[in-house]
Design a protein around this motif. Sequence first.
Motif, mmCIF file in Angstrom:
data_model
loop_
_atom_site.group_PDB
_atom_site.id
_atom_site.type_symbol
_atom_site.label_atom_id
_atom_site.label_comp_id
_atom_site.label_asym_id
_atom_site.label_seq_id
_atom_site.Cartn_x
_atom_site.Cartn_y
_atom_site.Cartn_z
ATOM 1 N N TYR A 3 0.826 -1.192 0.000
ATOM 2 C CA TYR A 3 0.000 0.000 0.000
ATOM 3 C C TYR A 3 0.867 1.251 0.000
ATOM 4 O O TYR A 3 0.617 2.216 -0.737
ATOM 5 N N ARG A 4 1.901 1.244 0.804
ATOM 6 C CA ARG A 4 2.795 2.401 0.860
ATOM 7 C C ARG A 4 3.524 2.623 -0.465
ATOM 8 O O ARG A 4 3.737 3.765 -0.886
ATOM 9 N N ARG A 5 3.908 1.556 -1.098
ATOM 10 C CA ARG A 5 4.601 1.691 -2.387
ATOM 11 C C ARG A 5 3.701 2.326 -3.440
ATOM 12 O O ARG A 5 4.172 3.047 -4.306
ATOM 13 N N LEU A 6 2.444 2.099 -3.337
ATOM 14 C CA LEU A 6 1.519 2.671 -4.313
ATOM 15 C C LEU A 6 1.233 4.129 -4.026
ATOM 16 O O LEU A 6 1.027 4.935 -4.937
ATOM 17 N N ILE A 7 1.200 4.513 -2.781
ATOM 18 C CA ILE A 7 0.857 5.893 -2.422
ATOM 19 C C ILE A 7 1.907 6.859 -2.921
ATOM 20 O O ILE A 7 1.593 7.941 -3.432
ATOM 21 N N VAL A 8 3.141 6.518 -2.817
ATOM 22 C CA VAL A 8 4.213 7.445 -3.190
ATOM 23 C C VAL A 8 4.139 7.819 -4.675
ATOM 24 O O VAL A 8 4.152 9.001 -5.028
ATOM 25 N N PRO A 9 4.031 6.861 -5.552
ATOM 26 C CA PRO A 9 3.914 7.266 -6.970
ATOM 27 C C PRO A 9 2.659 8.051 -7.255
ATOM 28 O O PRO A 9 2.652 8.968 -8.078
ATOM 29 N N VAL A 10 1.565 7.725 -6.578
ATOM 30 C CA VAL A 10 0.315 8.445 -6.821
ATOM 31 C C VAL A 10 0.461 9.886 -6.388
ATOM 32 O O VAL A 10 0.031 10.823 -7.063
ATOM 33 N N LEU A 11 1.048 10.077 -5.211
ATOM 34 C CA LEU A 11 1.257 11.439 -4.724
ATOM 35 C C LEU A 11 2.181 12.216 -5.657
ATOM 36 O O LEU A 11 1.963 13.398 -5.950
ATOM 37 N N ALA A 12 3.203 11.581 -6.126
ATOM 38 C CA ALA A 12 4.139 12.249 -7.038
ATOM 39 C C ALA A 12 3.436 12.643 -8.339
ATOM 40 O O ALA A 12 3.622 13.741 -8.876
ATOM 41 N N ALA A 13 2.604 11.764 -8.802
ATOM 42 C CA ALA A 13 1.871 12.071 -10.032
ATOM 43 C C ALA A 13 0.910 13.211 -9.801
ATOM 44 O O ALA A 13 0.727 14.087 -10.656
ATOM 45 N N GLY A 14 0.290 13.246 -8.602
ATOM 46 C CA GLY A 14 -0.638 14.325 -8.290
ATOM 47 C C GLY A 14 0.067 15.659 -8.224
ATOM 48 O O GLY A 14 -0.447 16.686 -8.679
ATOM 49 N N VAL A 15 1.254 15.659 -7.621
ATOM 50 C CA VAL A 15 2.024 16.898 -7.519
ATOM 51 C C VAL A 15 2.398 17.409 -8.907
ATOM 52 O O VAL A 15 2.301 18.600 -9.221
ATOM 53 N N MET A 16 2.819 16.504 -9.734
ATOM 54 C CA MET A 16 3.217 16.888 -11.080
ATOM 55 C C MET A 16 2.023 17.420 -11.872
ATOM 56 O O MET A 16 2.126 18.405 -12.600
ATOM 57 N N LEU A 17 0.891 16.764 -11.675
ATOM 58 C CA LEU A 17 -0.309 17.204 -12.380
ATOM 59 C C LEU A 17 -0.732 18.588 -11.915
ATOM 60 O O LEU A 17 -1.105 19.455 -12.718
ATOM 61 N N ALA A 18 -0.637 18.843 -10.634
ATOM 62 C CA ALA A 18 -0.981 20.152 -10.101
ATOM 63 C C ALA A 18 -0.027 21.216 -10.619
ATOM 64 O O ALA A 18 -0.428 22.342 -10.944
ATOM 65 N N ALA A 19 1.228 20.855 -10.704
ATOM 66 C CA ALA A 19 2.218 21.805 -11.208
ATOM 67 C C ALA A 19 1.939 22.148 -12.667
ATOM 68 O O ALA A 19 2.053 23.285 -13.102
ATOM 69 N N CYS A 20 1.536 21.141 -13.424
ATOM 70 C CA CYS A 20 1.239 21.380 -14.830
ATOM 71 C C CYS A 20 0.014 22.270 -14.984
ATOM 72 O O CYS A 20 -0.045 23.130 -15.852
ATOM 73 N N ARG A 21 -0.973 22.103 -14.103
ATOM 74 C CA ARG A 21 -2.180 22.913 -14.198
ATOM 75 C C ARG A 21 -1.912 24.369 -13.824
ATOM 76 O O ARG A 21 -2.571 25.272 -14.310
ATOM 77 N N SER A 22 -0.958 24.608 -12.972
ATOM 78 C CA SER A 22 -0.696 25.974 -12.539
ATOM 79 C C SER A 22 0.045 26.806 -13.591
ATOM 80 O O SER A 22 0.089 28.012 -13.491
ATOM 81 N N GLU A 23 0.649 26.222 -14.650
ATOM 82 C CA GLU A 23 1.389 26.937 -15.688
ATOM 83 C C GLU A 23 0.693 26.737 -17.044
ATOM 84 O O GLU A 23 0.738 25.651 -17.594
ATOM 85 N N PRO A 24 0.005 27.798 -17.570
ATOM 86 C CA PRO A 24 -0.710 27.640 -18.851
ATOM 87 C C PRO A 24 0.288 27.433 -19.988
ATOM 88 O O PRO A 24 1.420 27.903 -19.933
ATOM 89 N N PRO A 25 -0.126 26.775 -21.044
ATOM 90 C CA PRO A 25 0.789 26.495 -22.161
ATOM 91 C C PRO A 25 1.125 27.784 -22.923
ATOM 92 O O PRO A 25 0.372 28.741 -22.933
ATOM 93 N N GLU A 26 2.287 27.801 -23.522
ATOM 94 C CA GLU A 26 2.734 28.932 -24.339
ATOM 95 C C GLU A 26 1.796 29.105 -25.541
ATOM 96 O O GLU A 26 1.414 28.123 -26.175
ATOM 97 N N PRO A 27 1.381 30.368 -25.850
ATOM 98 C CA PRO A 27 0.533 30.566 -27.053
ATOM 99 C C PRO A 27 1.338 30.249 -28.306
ATOM 100 O O PRO A 27 2.553 30.457 -28.338
#
Length: 203
Positions: A3-27
């Motif tokens: 269970y712990r091994r699964l949480i870490v990658p999920v959290l990392a993916a969530g952080v990355m996804l949040a980071a991507c959402r906070s920076e809009p793409p270049e026009p």
Amino acid sequence: MTYRRLIVPVLAAGVMLAACRSEPPEPPAPTGPTQAELDQRRADSIAAAERARREAEERAAAERARAEEQARQRAVAAARDILTQRVHFDYDESRITPAAEQLLRQKLEILRASPNVRLRFEGHTDERGSTAYNTALGNRRAESVKQFLTGFGLSESRFETLSYGEDRPVVNQSNEQAWAQNRRVEFIITAGQNQINAPRVGM
């Protein structure tokens, strides 16, 4: 443990996804011309059209001028031809015939339009009659032409007369057709050869 091994990658993916959402793409970079370029193209197009219009007008004006000059030269050549045409006379006569009068009236209009032109009237006769008589008759014929033209107001100073009598026949034969051609007045331009003007239409 699993269970712990699964949480870490999920959290990392969530952080990355949040980071991507906070920076809009270049026009995307613009691919067409700018407004300034469009304005310049429009100005260039208008200027080119104006140049083409002016050039077309200049060509048309030059063509009109050429056509007018050619017409003027043809009219002057025709006027010169009329001025130098002979008039003929009846046998033993110095009176102006109706045919001669018609031609002299054409000459009159040309001479009015060409004040610098001067003429010499040369009188001629056929071979019949004495030399002295024919010389006098040729002179009377030349004078009758002069009187006709000056009678319409042309200055006598523009004209001179001369008689050749029977000495210069245009047809050197002894028959009525030849004699009719020889009874004449010739018109010699003595001044203003290049200053002949065709009369204006309606004058």
